[in-house]
Design a protein around this motif. Structure first.
Motif, PDB file in Angstrom:
ATOM      1  N   VAL A 118      -5.768  45.051 -26.742  1.00 17.67           N
ATOM      2  CA  VAL A 118      -7.020  45.641 -27.217  1.00 17.67           C
ATOM      3  C   VAL A 118      -7.538  46.656 -26.207  1.00 17.67           C
ATOM      4  CG1 VAL A 118      -9.420  45.155 -27.811  1.00 17.67           C
ATOM      5  CG2 VAL A 118      -7.606  43.620 -28.600  1.00 17.67           C
ATOM      6  N   GLN A 122      -8.458  50.562 -26.848  1.00 19.73           N
ATOM      7  CA  GLN A 122      -9.768  51.106 -26.509  1.00 19.73           C
ATOM      8  C   GLN A 122      -9.643  52.303 -25.575  1.00 19.73           C
ATOM      9  OE1 GLN A 122     -11.687  47.618 -24.888  1.00 19.73           O
ATOM     10  NE2 GLN A 122     -12.412  46.929 -26.882  1.00 19.73           N
ATOM     11  N   ASN A 146      -7.027  51.434 -37.661  1.00 21.39           N
ATOM     12  CA  ASN A 146      -7.676  50.356 -36.931  1.00 21.39           C
ATOM     13  C   ASN A 146      -9.190  50.533 -36.942  1.00 21.39           C
ATOM     14  OD1 ASN A 146      -8.762  48.954 -34.439  1.00 21.39           O
ATOM     15  ND2 ASN A 146      -6.650  48.230 -34.402  1.00 21.39           N
ATOM     16  N   GLN A 148     -11.484  48.632 -35.649  1.00 20.08           N
ATOM     17  CA  GLN A 148     -12.102  48.344 -34.364  1.00 20.08           C
ATOM     18  C   GLN A 148     -12.104  49.596 -33.481  1.00 20.08           C
ATOM     19  OE1 GLN A 148     -10.135  45.391 -31.907  1.00 20.08           O
ATOM     20  NE2 GLN A 148     -12.058  44.838 -30.907  1.00 20.08           N
ATOM     21  N   SER A 149     -11.005  50.332 -33.502  1.00 15.68           N
ATOM     22  CA  SER A 149     -10.953  51.574 -32.721  1.00 15.68           C
ATOM     23  C   SER A 149     -11.988  52.571 -33.211  1.00 15.68           C
ATOM     24  CB  SER A 149      -9.550  52.186 -32.811  1.00 15.68           C
ATOM     25  OG  SER A 149      -8.616  51.426 -32.095  1.00 15.68           O
ATOM     26  N   GLU A 151     -14.806  51.848 -34.678  1.00 19.29           N
ATOM     27  CA  GLU A 151     -16.122  51.350 -34.271  1.00 19.29           C
ATOM     28  C   GLU A 151     -16.410  51.714 -32.814  1.00 19.29           C
ATOM     29  OE1 GLU A 151     -15.589  47.267 -35.144  1.00 19.29           O
ATOM     30  OE2 GLU A 151     -16.074  47.460 -37.283  1.00 19.29           O
TER      31      GLU A 151
END
Length: 253
Positions: A118, A122, A146, A148-149, A151
């Motif tokens: 992760v 990031q 992705n 999360q990326s 976000e």
């Protein structure tokens, strides 16, 4: 009538049928056509330099058992694509932006992989944003599979347009969930095989830009034009431009 007039054509990894994908030669050849944009892929070298490369392994560089992050950027620069008569090699995101920004719209897809930590993902998105700069300009946008990326990207650069890419395995529920929980997303990229009028209308109702990929056959390109998508990504920009021009001429007539 606006359907055809508004649909932009992006060259997938450059003119990848004329030169090795994601190379300067592929991008230069794509710009020989009246394209609206270029799509490319970002990964990290071992020393954390964002570079343009799609695959996990380096088969195209003659190293099928090695990954992009097995080498520092200086080492990658010295490598050449195995089927490149003009000795094309890997280029950095920074060099790409310097050379092509302002000449057409750029779609920077940040590649994420299950085998990456992760923290590495990031780092990749943050370095990409740092190199792009927070100008808020609409000539460059970031996309990723992705969430999360994306976000993280929004938290660190709220002015950068962010696009969520869905694959064939995603469901209608996945789309609904993303629309409900990630209102910051500027748009969605959907595979042309699963595109429907109802999905386009749903995204338009939420004020989202609609991108479809990868439109290579005549039927797929005509489908993208029929559905009033904002952007189609294609391996055959020459065919896409020809069909768009033909459609425009027919409508004007």
């Amino acid at each position: 009538m606006n359907t055809v007039f508004n649909c932009k054509i992006f060259a997938h990894r450059g003119a990848n049928r004329q030169a090795p994908e994601n190379t300067a030669a592929a991008f230069d050849k794509a710009l020989n056509y009246a394209i609206d944009g270029i799509e490319t892929d970002v990964q990290l070298s071992r020393d954390a330099i964002p570079v343009l490369f799609h695959d996990r392994f380096l088969d195209k560089l003659g190293l099928p058992d090695k990954r992009i992050d097995d080498y520092d950027f200086e080492e990658l620069q010295a490598m050449r694509f195995t089927q490149s008569p003009d000795h094309q090699g890997i280029i950095s995101l920074e060099a790409f932006l310097h050379r092509y920004r302002g000449r057409c719209t750029l779609n920077i897809e940040v590649k994420n992989h299950e085998w990456e930590s992760v923290s590495r993902q990031q780092e990749k998105i943050q370095l990409t944003l740092d190199i792009m700069g927070e100008s808020g300009a609409d000539d460059v946008f970031v996309s990723s599979f992705n969430l999360q990326s994306l976000e993280i990207a929004y938290q660190n650069s709220s002015k950068t347009p962010l696009f969520y890419i869905l694959g064939d395995h995603h469901t209608a529920e996945d789309l609904d969930l993303a629309l409900g929980r990630q209102p910051f997303l500027a748009g969605f990229c959907l595979p042309v095989s699963g595109m429907t009028q109802s999905k386009v209308e749903q995204l338009h109702a939420h004020g989202k830009t609609v991108v479809t990929y990868t439109c290579n056959s005549e039927a797929e390109i005509q489908k993208a034009l029929d559905l009033n998508v904002a952007i189609m990504i294609t391996d055959d920009p020459q065919l896409a431009l020809k069909l768009r021009l033909s459609r425009r001429a027919m409508l004007k007539g």
